[in-house]
Design a protein around this motif. Structure first.
Motif, short mmCIF file in Angstrom:
data_model
loop_
_atom_site.label_atom_id
_atom_site.label_comp_id
_atom_site.label_asym_id
_atom_site.label_seq_id
_atom_site.Cartn_x
_atom_site.Cartn_y
_atom_site.Cartn_z
N TYR A 1 -12.22 5.91 22.94
CA TYR A 1 -11.77 6.90 21.92
C TYR A 1 -12.86 7.15 20.67
CZ TYR A 1 -9.63 9.36 17.86
OH TYR A 1 -9.44 10.48 17.06
N CYS B 1 -7.32 14.11 20.24
CA CYS B 1 -6.34 13.56 19.45
C CYS B 1 -6.81 12.78 18.11
CB CYS B 1 -6.37 12.27 20.31
SG CYS B 1 -5.25 12.50 21.67
N ALA C 1 -4.08 8.69 18.72
CA ALA C 1 -4.99 7.90 19.75
C ALA C 1 -4.86 6.61 19.98
CB ALA C 1 -6.41 8.19 19.56
#
Length: 299
Positions: A83, A23, A28
Motif C-alpha cells: 500500500y 484507498c 487500507a
C-alpha cells in the motif's frame, strides 16, 4: 502462479496501484490486515515458505502456533509495504519524507562524489525495499542496478518506475555484467539483491548456520573489480517511517583459490544480512523457501 509471481505481474502491479491510489490509509490498513490474516490461515506454498524461513531465522525454536503468528505478521507487513509503495509512487516529495537515512546512508550518497573507488551495494528484502531504491534514486544516487535476467511484463513495469527515479536498470546478461565490472573499476556503483535463493546453482553457502544456494555473482564482480561491498537494508519503525541503513564496507579477501574466495566472501556478506534480518524478522519479505531441506522437520 505463486504470490511473488502475482505481485510482480502486470495484473498484480495494476491491482497494487489501484489499492494505493483509491484507498484511504485507515481503510487500507484494516483491509490489508484482514487479507493477511485470511492468507495466513491457508496451507499454501506462500505460507509454507514463510513459516519455513521464519523457523530457521528463529533458530528452529518456534512452535507451530508461533510460526502461524510469524507468518501472519510477515503478510501484514507485506500489505503495509504494498500500500505505502503504490500510494506514494508518483509523489517524490512524499517518498522522501517517508524514508529516513542513517548517517552511513547519507555518507553513501556523498561517496559517489568524493571517492574514486567503485562500490558494490547488495540489498536484502527487508520491508519496503523498492521504496528504498526509489528514495535513493530521488536523492541522487546513480548506481547500475542488476535485475532479473528475463523480466516479465510486471518486472519491466517495476523497472520503469525505478528508471523514472534516476536508477539505471540492467537485466543480467553477459554484456551487462561486463559493463558492471567496467563501471566498478572506473569508480562507479553497482547494486543488486542477494537474499533470494537460486535453486539451479550447485554452489552452497552457509546462511543462518545452514547451507543453501544463494547468489554469488555480486562477490564475483567485487573480486574482479577489487571493490568493497556494503549491505543495504530498510525497516519500518514504530514512528511510522522507513529507516534506511547500510553496513560498513566489506573488503573482499583473496583466499588463494577462486571457489574458496567466492564462498568465504559470500558468507561474510551473508553474516551482515543475517544481522539485519534477525533485528526485524517479521519484516523479511521472502516468499521462497530458502532452506527447503528442512520442510520435513517443520512444526
Amino acid at each position: 502462479m505463486n504470490f511473488q509471481d502475482f505481485t510482480t505481474s502486470r495484473a498484480g502491479i495494476a491491482l497494487g496501484m489501484a489499492f494505493g491510489r483509491l484507498c484511504p490509509p485507515k481503510l487500507a490498513r484494516r483491509g490489508g490486515r484482514w487479507i493477511a490474516n485470511f492468507l495466513a490461515k491457508k496451507d499454501t506454498p506462500l505460507v509454507r515458505a514463510i513459516r519455513l524461513n521464519q523457523w530457521v531465522v528463529h533458530d528452529k525454536k518456534l512452535s507451530s502456533e508461533e510460526l502461524d503468528e510469524a507468518a501472519r505478521q510477515v503478510l501484514q507487513h507485506t500489505a503495509l509495504c504494498i500500500y505505502d509503495f503504490y500510494h506514494h509512487l508518483n509523489k517524490p516529495e512524499s517518498i522522501l519524507k517517508r524514508v529516513h537515512l542513517s548517517p552511513r546512508a547519507h555518507a553513501l550518497l556523498e561517496r559517489q562524489h568524493t571517492s574514486s573507488r567503485g562500490l558494490m551495494i547488495v540489498g536484502v528484502h527487508l520491508s519496503n525495499f523498492d521504496m528504498a531504491l526509489l528514495a535513493l534514486g530521488l536523492m541522487g544516487l546513480r548506481p547500475q542496478v542488476l535485475s532479473y535476467a528475463e523480466p516479465t511484463g510486471g518486472y519491466r513495469w517495476q523497472n520503469e518506475f525505478r528508471a523514472k527515479a534516476g536508477l539505471e536498470i540492467a537485466p543480467v546478461s553477459a554484456d551487462t555484467l561486463k559493463l558492471a565490472t567496467r563501471r566498478l573499476r572506473d569508480g562507479g556503483i553497482v547494486g543488486t539483491g542477494v537474499d533470494r535463493p537460486v535453486p539451479y546453482s550447485k554452489h552452497q553457502l552457509s546462511f543462518f548456520g545452514h547451507t543453501t544456494v544463494m547468489p554469488r555473482g555480486h562477490i564475483r564482480l567485487a573480486l574482479s573489480a577489487d571493490v568493497p561491498i556494503v549491505v543495504l537494508s530498510i525497516h519500518y519503525g514504530a514512528d511510522g517511517y522507513y529507516h534506511l541503513d547500510v553496513s560498513e564496507p566489506i573488503e573482499m579477501v583473496d583466499y588463494g583459490d577462486r571457489q574458496e574466495s567466492l564462498r568465504k566472501n559470500g558468507e561474510r556478506v551473508l553474516l551482515e544480512i543475517e544481522a539485519a534480518i534477525r533485528e526485524y524478522p517479521e519484516q523479511w519479505l521472502m516468499y521462497f523457501p530458502v532452506w527447503p531441506q528442512f520442510f520435513p522437520e517443520l512444526p
